[in-house]
Design a protein around this motif. Structure first.
Motif, PDB file in Angstrom:
ATOM      1  N   MET A  14      24.661  -3.582   6.301  1.00  0.00           N
ATOM      2  CA  MET A  14      25.992  -3.726   6.918  1.00  0.00           C
ATOM      3  C   MET A  14      26.922  -2.586   6.522  1.00  0.00           C
ATOM      4  O   MET A  14      27.764  -2.163   7.310  1.00  0.00           O
ATOM      5  N   ALA A  15      26.755  -2.066   5.300  1.00  0.00           N
ATOM      6  CA  ALA A  15      27.574  -0.944   4.834  1.00  0.00           C
ATOM      7  C   ALA A  15      26.977   0.402   5.261  1.00  0.00           C
ATOM      8  O   ALA A  15      27.515   1.451   4.932  1.00  0.00           O
ATOM      9  N   ARG A  16      25.875   0.349   5.991  1.00  0.00           N
ATOM     10  CA  ARG A  16      25.154   1.534   6.470  1.00  0.00           C
ATOM     11  C   ARG A  16      24.618   2.404   5.322  1.00  0.00           C
ATOM     12  O   ARG A  16      24.491   3.609   5.446  1.00  0.00           O
ATOM     13  N   ASN A  17      24.292   1.750   4.216  1.00  0.00           N
ATOM     14  CA  ASN A  17      23.613   2.403   3.090  1.00  0.00           C
ATOM     15  C   ASN A  17      22.115   2.181   3.276  1.00  0.00           C
ATOM     16  O   ASN A  17      21.465   1.464   2.515  1.00  0.00           O
ATOM     17  N   TYR A  18      21.567   2.794   4.316  1.00  0.00           N
ATOM     18  CA  TYR A  18      20.195   2.521   4.725  1.00  0.00           C
ATOM     19  C   TYR A  18      19.162   2.943   3.684  1.00  0.00           C
ATOM     20  O   TYR A  18      18.187   2.234   3.465  1.00  0.00           O
ATOM     21  N   TYR A  19      19.364   4.077   3.072  1.00  0.00           N
ATOM     22  CA  TYR A  19      18.376   4.538   2.099  1.00  0.00           C
ATOM     23  C   TYR A  19      18.268   3.553   0.936  1.00  0.00           C
ATOM     24  O   TYR A  19      17.170   3.188   0.517  1.00  0.00           O
ATOM     25  N   LYS A  20      19.397   3.090   0.450  1.00  0.00           N
ATOM     26  CA  LYS A  20      19.404   2.102  -0.635  1.00  0.00           C
ATOM     27  C   LYS A  20      18.718   0.814  -0.176  1.00  0.00           C
ATOM     28  O   LYS A  20      17.936   0.220  -0.914  1.00  0.00           O
ATOM     29  N   ALA A  21      18.993   0.401   1.050  1.00  0.00           N
ATOM     30  CA  ALA A  21      18.349  -0.799   1.600  1.00  0.00           C
ATOM     31  C   ALA A  21      16.835  -0.611   1.681  1.00  0.00           C
ATOM     32  O   ALA A  21      16.074  -1.527   1.365  1.00  0.00           O
ATOM     33  N   LEU A  22      16.400   0.564   2.083  1.00  0.00           N
ATOM     34  CA  LEU A  22      14.960   0.840   2.164  1.00  0.00           C
ATOM     35  C   LEU A  22      14.297   0.764   0.801  1.00  0.00           C
ATOM     36  O   LEU A  22      13.207   0.204   0.657  1.00  0.00           O
ATOM     37  N   MET A  23      14.924   1.336  -0.204  1.00  0.00           N
ATOM     38  CA  MET A  23      14.330   1.328  -1.542  1.00  0.00           C
ATOM     39  C   MET A  23      14.250  -0.104  -2.087  1.00  0.00           C
ATOM     40  O   MET A  23      13.259  -0.475  -2.729  1.00  0.00           O
ATOM     41  N   ASN A  24      15.251  -0.926  -1.806  1.00  0.00           N
ATOM     42  CA  ASN A  24      15.187  -2.329  -2.220  1.00  0.00           C
ATOM     43  C   ASN A  24      14.163  -3.096  -1.398  1.00  0.00           C
ATOM     44  O   ASN A  24      13.505  -4.005  -1.907  1.00  0.00           O
ATOM     45  N   CYS A  25      14.022  -2.736  -0.145  1.00  0.00           N
ATOM     46  CA  CYS A  25      13.045  -3.388   0.715  1.00  0.00           C
ATOM     47  C   CYS A  25      11.619  -3.091   0.241  1.00  0.00           C
ATOM     48  O   CYS A  25      10.721  -3.924   0.399  1.00  0.00           O
ATOM     49  N   LYS A  26      11.410  -1.937  -0.355  1.00  0.00           N
ATOM     50  CA  LYS A  26      10.090  -1.635  -0.932  1.00  0.00           C
ATOM     51  C   LYS A  26       9.753  -2.658  -2.024  1.00  0.00           C
ATOM     52  O   LYS A  26       8.583  -3.008  -2.218  1.00  0.00           O
ATOM     53  N   LYS A  27      10.760  -3.148  -2.729  1.00  0.00           N
ATOM     54  CA  LYS A  27      10.545  -4.187  -3.739  1.00  0.00           C
ATOM     55  C   LYS A  27      10.095  -5.491  -3.073  1.00  0.00           C
ATOM     56  O   LYS A  27       9.266  -6.212  -3.618  1.00  0.00           O
ATOM     57  N   LEU A  28      10.665  -5.784  -1.893  1.00  0.00           N
ATOM     58  CA  LEU A  28      10.227  -6.967  -1.143  1.00  0.00           C
ATOM     59  C   LEU A  28       8.759  -6.836  -0.740  1.00  0.00           C
ATOM     60  O   LEU A  28       7.996  -7.794  -0.807  1.00  0.00           O
ATOM     61  N   ILE A  29       8.394  -5.649  -0.301  1.00  0.00           N
ATOM     62  CA  ILE A  29       7.014  -5.397   0.106  1.00  0.00           C
ATOM     63  C   ILE A  29       6.071  -5.581  -1.096  1.00  0.00           C
ATOM     64  O   ILE A  29       5.006  -6.193  -0.974  1.00  0.00           O
ATOM     65  N   ALA A  30       6.480  -5.090  -2.257  1.00  0.00           N
ATOM     66  CA  ALA A  30       5.669  -5.248  -3.468  1.00  0.00           C
ATOM     67  C   ALA A  30       5.570  -6.725  -3.858  1.00  0.00           C
ATOM     68  O   ALA A  30       4.486  -7.211  -4.213  1.00  0.00           O
ATOM     69  N   TYR A  31       6.682  -7.455  -3.777  1.00  0.00           N
ATOM     70  CA  TYR A  31       6.685  -8.891  -4.076  1.00  0.00           C
ATOM     71  C   TYR A  31       5.730  -9.623  -3.135  1.00  0.00           C
ATOM     72  O   TYR A  31       4.908 -10.433  -3.560  1.00  0.00           O
ATOM     73  N   GLU A  32       5.830  -9.313  -1.870  1.00  0.00           N
ATOM     74  CA  GLU A  32       4.989  -9.941  -0.861  1.00  0.00           C
ATOM     75  C   GLU A  32       3.506  -9.666  -1.147  1.00  0.00           C
ATOM     76  O   GLU A  32       2.669 -10.566  -1.047  1.00  0.00           O
ATOM     77  N   ALA A  33       3.190  -8.447  -1.530  1.00  0.00           N
ATOM     78  CA  ALA A  33       1.806  -8.087  -1.846  1.00  0.00           C
ATOM     79  C   ALA A  33       1.304  -8.897  -3.039  1.00  0.00           C
ATOM     80  O   ALA A  33       0.156  -9.368  -3.042  1.00  0.00           O
ATOM     81  N   GLU A  34       2.143  -9.081  -4.046  1.00  0.00           N
ATOM     82  CA  GLU A  34       1.770  -9.886  -5.209  1.00  0.00           C
ATOM     83  C   GLU A  34       1.476 -11.323  -4.800  1.00  0.00           C
ATOM     84  O   GLU A  34       0.480 -11.907  -5.234  1.00  0.00           O
ATOM     85  N   VAL A  35       2.344 -11.885  -3.967  1.00  0.00           N
ATOM     86  CA  VAL A  35       2.175 -13.280  -3.525  1.00  0.00           C
ATOM     87  C   VAL A  35       0.900 -13.417  -2.695  1.00  0.00           C
ATOM     88  O   VAL A  35       0.124 -14.350  -2.865  1.00  0.00           O
ATOM     89  N   MET A  36       0.667 -12.451  -1.812  1.00  0.00           N
ATOM     90  CA  MET A  36      -0.510 -12.519  -0.955  1.00  0.00           C
ATOM     91  C   MET A  36      -1.806 -12.340  -1.747  1.00  0.00           C
ATOM     92  O   MET A  36      -2.848 -12.847  -1.352  1.00  0.00           O
TER      93      MET A  36
END
Length: 131
Positions: A105-127
Motif C-alpha cells: 500500500m505504501a508502494r515499498n515493493y522491494y521491501k514487500a518482495l523481500m518479506n514475501c520471500k520469507k513467506l515462500i520459505a515458510y510455505e516450503a517448510e510446511v510443505m
C-alpha cells in the motif's frame, strides 16, 4: 543515496524493465537515482508461480517492475493475499502478511518482495513437513 551493485560474471538484472546481462567478469554498478531494480535471483517467471505464497509474490514483482499497470496487479495481489491469509493460522506469519500488505500500500515493493520471500520459505517448510 546511490545504490552499489556487485554483479557476478554472467549475472542478469532488470532495471526499470530493461534486462541487463553482465559479461564474463565481476562488475560493480552504481545507480545514482531511484530505479526499480531486481537481481536475477529475485525475478520469478510465470511458470514458477506454483504455490500460494508464490502467487502473492508474483503480482508484487509486477507492480514493482511495471507501476503503470499497478491496479491490474494490485487486484491480483489482494485476491491472493486474502486467500493466503485465510489458510494460515500462525500469528507470526499473519503479521508478516500484514507487513507485506502495508508495504504494498505504501508502494515499498522491494521491501514487500523481500518479506514475501520469507513467506515462500515458510510455505516450503510446511510443505516439507518441517513445521
Amino acid at each position: 543515496m546511490a545504490l552499489k551493485l556487485s554483479l557476478k560474471p554472467e549475472e542478469k538484472l532488470v532495471i526499470n524493465g530493461a534486462v541487463i546481462a553482465n559479461g564474463d567478469k565481476r562488475t560493480t554498478l552504481v545507480v545514482q537515482n531511484k530505479a526499480s531494480i531486481l537481481r536475477e535471483k529475485d525475478i520469478m517467471q510465470e511458470q514458477e508461480v506454483t504455490t500460494p505464497a508464490r502467487h502473492v509474490y508474483f503480482p508484487i514483482m509486477l507492480m514493482y517492475m511495471d507501476e503503470k499497470n499497478y491496479s491490474q496487479y494490485y487486484d491480483a495481489f489482494v485476491l491472493r493475499m486474502t486467500e493466503f491469509m485465510g489458510a494460515i493460522g500462525a500469528p507470526e506469519v499473519l503479521n508478516m502478511c500484514v507487513q507485506i500488505s502495508q508495504d504494498v500500500m505504501a508502494r515499498n515493493y522491494y521491501k514487500a518482495l523481500m518479506n514475501c520471500k520469507k513467506l515462500i520459505a515458510y510455505e516450503a517448510e510446511v510443505m516439507n513437513g518441517s513445521q
